[in-house]
Each structure stands twice: as structure tokens, then as C-alpha cells.
Motif scaffolding. Structure first.
Motif, PDB file in Angstrom:
ATOM      1  N   GLY A   4      45.180  43.376  44.693  1.00 50.38           N
ATOM      2  CA  GLY A   4      44.680  43.054  46.019  1.00 50.38           C
ATOM      3  C   GLY A   4      45.774  43.133  47.062  1.00 50.38           C
ATOM      4  O   GLY A   4      46.896  43.573  46.805  1.00 50.38           O
ATOM      5  N   MET A   5      45.438  42.682  48.273  1.00 49.82           N
ATOM      6  CA  MET A   5      46.402  42.666  49.368  1.00 49.82           C
ATOM      7  C   MET A   5      46.076  41.514  50.308  1.00 49.82           C
ATOM      8  O   MET A   5      44.921  41.126  50.473  1.00 49.82           O
ATOM      9  N   THR A 299      52.879  52.158  43.518  1.00 51.26           N
ATOM     10  CA  THR A 299      53.783  51.526  42.562  1.00 51.26           C
ATOM     11  C   THR A 299      53.020  50.704  41.526  1.00 51.26           C
ATOM     12  O   THR A 299      53.310  50.759  40.326  1.00 51.26           O
ATOM     13  N   LEU A 300      52.025  49.932  41.987  1.00 54.15           N
ATOM     14  CA  LEU A 300      51.406  48.931  41.126  1.00 54.15           C
ATOM     15  C   LEU A 300      50.148  49.398  40.406  1.00 54.15           C
ATOM     16  O   LEU A 300      49.836  48.884  39.331  1.00 54.15           O
ATOM     17  N   ARG A 301      49.439  50.366  40.975  1.00 57.13           N
ATOM     18  CA  ARG A 301      48.165  50.757  40.380  1.00 57.13           C
ATOM     19  C   ARG A 301      48.277  51.205  38.931  1.00 57.13           C
ATOM     20  O   ARG A 301      47.441  50.848  38.089  1.00 57.13           O
ATOM     21  N   PRO A 302      49.323  51.987  38.560  1.00 54.92           N
ATOM     22  CA  PRO A 302      49.429  52.375  37.138  1.00 54.92           C
ATOM     23  C   PRO A 302      49.696  51.209  36.204  1.00 54.92           C
ATOM     24  O   PRO A 302      49.486  51.338  34.982  1.00 54.92           O
ATOM     25  N   LEU A 303      50.156  50.070  36.736  1.00 58.09           N
ATOM     26  CA  LEU A 303      50.550  48.939  35.889  1.00 58.09           C
ATOM     27  C   LEU A 303      49.452  47.892  35.751  1.00 58.09           C
ATOM     28  O   LEU A 303      49.404  47.181  34.732  1.00 58.09           O
ATOM     29  N   VAL A 304      48.612  47.772  36.760  1.00 60.22           N
ATOM     30  CA  VAL A 304      47.601  46.722  36.783  1.00 60.22           C
ATOM     31  C   VAL A 304      46.318  47.270  36.157  1.00 60.22           C
ATOM     32  O   VAL A 304      45.654  48.136  36.710  1.00 60.22           O
ATOM     33  N   ALA A 305      45.993  46.741  34.998  1.00 58.68           N
ATOM     34  CA  ALA A 305      44.802  47.212  34.271  1.00 58.68           C
ATOM     35  C   ALA A 305      43.577  46.486  34.811  1.00 58.68           C
ATOM     36  O   ALA A 305      43.220  45.418  34.361  1.00 58.68           O
ATOM     37  N   GLY A 306      42.962  47.063  35.840  1.00 60.45           N
ATOM     38  CA  GLY A 306      41.808  46.432  36.499  1.00 60.45           C
ATOM     39  C   GLY A 306      40.567  46.558  35.646  1.00 60.45           C
ATOM     40  O   GLY A 306      40.498  47.315  34.687  1.00 60.45           O
TER      41      GLY A 306
END
Length: 306
Positions: A4-5, A299-306
Motif C-alpha cells: 500500500g501507500m 522495488t517492493l512489488r517483486p518481494l511482497v506476495a499479495g
């Protein structure tokens, strides 16, 4: 875990504008800024009118988030709940209650705030005062099925000499804050710049980290050698400009986001990792700000498994 943001970085935009952009950019949730719009902080923003929040506003807000397939992770009102001016403190407490009421109406689980500090009194006196006045706010929220979370920001800007202005900046103080009934909106950037390894704080406090903020920090070791840990003295253009560190969007600073997100996953964190954009390079107007938010997402999308 959701990515999120925090909306505070776009004070010029309305919440419908932010929701539409965030959804297109791939964000999954918003942490919505709900300041009353009467203060002077650079990152203060008012994206929901919580002081006059009725059934119409509830329906419009829920429809907006449903239309853009977004979650609403928290309402954000980060102010000084121990302000030394009694009138200002009561204004803050009143608005915080409005934020809690709005969160209840919307089904939002958390409202974020600061413990704060009366900078005219020593820490021991502040602790005693906090224990006297803050549990009432925690109880007010709990009766409405809302949790109060505090961010571990140092908030030197609230102290005339640049000392900590928010008594929730270290694990030692977190344990005291938890005893009052608060939980943690964990931000690694504040930890790294005061010499604490942020990754090492996740496992011991995983059950109290219910929301997290993604902000990076860039450190200039040579400037720190000149100014010292407490930073530039006497010639700061802005109170928070220490001269040897600055906030950055995730990926442009010193935080090891692979380790941070992996450890959050390992410890079962299923809340929202919310980008808090205070990067001076990617700020100044909505175009630059949204470019910074895209860098953070990349940066974060590949790391956060939504």
C-alpha cells in the motif's frame, strides 16, 4: 501481505484522484491521511473529513475503494498526544477521536498516531503523564473495534534542540508503549538512522507489528563525521535536516528490503506494507511524487506476495 501507500505525500490531490492513480500503478491498499488541514507540517494532508463523517461519506468512501479494488489499511493522524499546550493537546485528542469514529464506520482496523512528548519536561515526567492520559484513548478505540498504532519515528522536529519528540522510537520504549495498549506501525528507516538493525527487531515484536511503513534512508558517513550523530547545529533550513541523512523511497537508500520483507513473511505478517514517501529528490509536485511512488512499487512489488 499487501503493498500500500500513505496518501500524505499528495496533499494537492483528492482521495478519488489518489485512489484511481494508486490502483493503476498496482498498489493494493491506501493508508489515508486525515489531518484536519489546519496545521503547518509539510506532509500534513486531509483526504477524509473525519470531523463530519456521516452515512453519506461512509457510502461514498466504501464505493470509491470498491470501484478501484483497493483496501483501506489505516487512517493516519500522526500528531503529538502529549503536547505541552493544554488547548492544542485537546484539539489533537478530539480529532483523534473523530478519526477513530470514522474508522469504526468504515470498518478500518487501525488508526495511526504518535505518543509524542511534552518537550518542556524530562522523559520520566512524560512517561508518567502518558500513563495517566493515553489509556483513555486506547480504550475509546478498543470499544469501537479499532486498534491504535504508533509509528516509531523520532520526531526531532518537535523538540527545540532536536532531541526525540516521540517516545516510541526504540524497542525499549515499544515495550512500554505496548503496556499502554498500543500496537506498532513499524518503520525501518527510523531504526537504521539511530543505529538499530531494523531486521533484528522484527522477530521479537512480530505479534505487535500489525502495520508497517516502507520508507528508506540514505546516510552520508562523511557528513556525520563533520556534524556528529545529532546533526547540523544552528543553520538548518528545516528542523529535520540533520545534514548527514535523508529519507528516500524504497530502493534508493540503505535498507535491505529483501531481508525486511522476507523476515516479515517468515514471522507471519499479513498486514499492509505502506510506502511513506518523504524523499526530497522525488518530491515537489505530483508528477515527481508519483514517479517516486513508482520507484518504490518497482522495488517492493517483486518481494511482497499479495
Amino acid at each position: 501481505m499487501r503493498l500500500g501507500m500513505l496518501t500524505a505525500c499528495l496533499p494537492e490531490w483528492t482521495l478519488p484522484q489518489i485512489a484511481a492513480w494508486a490502483s493503476r500503478a498496482g498498489y493494493e491498499a491506501l493508508e489515508v491521511a486525515v489531518w484536519p488541514g489546519t496545521g503547518g507540517r509539510d506532509f500534513e494532508a486531509s483526504h477524509l473529513p473525519v470531523a463530519g463523517f456521516g452515512p453519506r461519506e461512509v457510502d461514498q468512501t466504501l464505493a470509491l475503494f470498491d470501484r478501484h479494488s483497493l483496501g483501506l489499511s489505516a487512517l493516519a493522524y500522526y500528531e503529538n498526544n502529549l503536547h505541552p499546550d493544554p488547548a492544542r493537546r485537546e484539539e489533537i485528542r478530539t480529532h483523534l477521536r473523530h478519526a477513530i469514529d470514522a474508522a469504526q464506520a468504515l470498518g478500518v482496523p487501525y488508526v495511526g498516531t504518535f505518543v509524542g512528548r511534552d518537550w518542556t519536561r524530562p522523559v520520566a515526567d512524560n512517561i508518567a503523564e502518558a500513563e495517566r492520559v493515553l489509556p483513555e484513548l486506547v480504550d475509546y478505540a478498543g470499544e469501537r473495534d479499532v486498534g491504535l498504532v504508533v509509528e516509531n519515528c523520532v520526531m526531532e522536529v518537535w523538540h527545540p534542540d532536536g532531541y526525540p519528540g516521540n517516545l516510541a522510537y526504540s524497542p525499549q520504549l515499544w515495550e512500554w508503549v505496548f503496556s499502554l495498549g498500543f500496537r506498532l506501525n513499524w518503520d525501518p528507516s527510523h531504526l537504521l538512522r539511530i543505529g538499530i538493525d531494523p531486521v533484528a527487531t522484527i522477530a521479537p515484536y512480530a505479534d505487535r507489528i500489525v502495520h508497517a511503513q516502507a520508507k528508506d534512508v540514505e546516510i552520508d558517513a562523511s557528513a556525520r563525521q563533520r556534524y556528529g550523530f545529532f546533526g547540523r547545529a544552528g543553520d538548518r533550513e528545516r528542523p529535520w535536516e540533520a545534514g548527514w541523512w535523508r529519507y528516500r523511497v524504497p530502493g534508493l537508500g540503505e535498507i535491505d528490503w529483501v531481508r525486511v520483507v522476507d523476515r516479515l513473511h517468515e514471522r507471519g505478517f499479513t498486514g499492509t506494507l505502506s510506502v511513506e514517501h518523504e524523499d526530497p529528490v522525488w518530491s515537489g509536485d505530483p508528477d515527481r511524487t508519483t514517479r517516486g511512488l513508482r520507484i518504490a512499487h518497482h522495488t517492493l512489488r517483486p518481494l511482497v506476495a499479495g
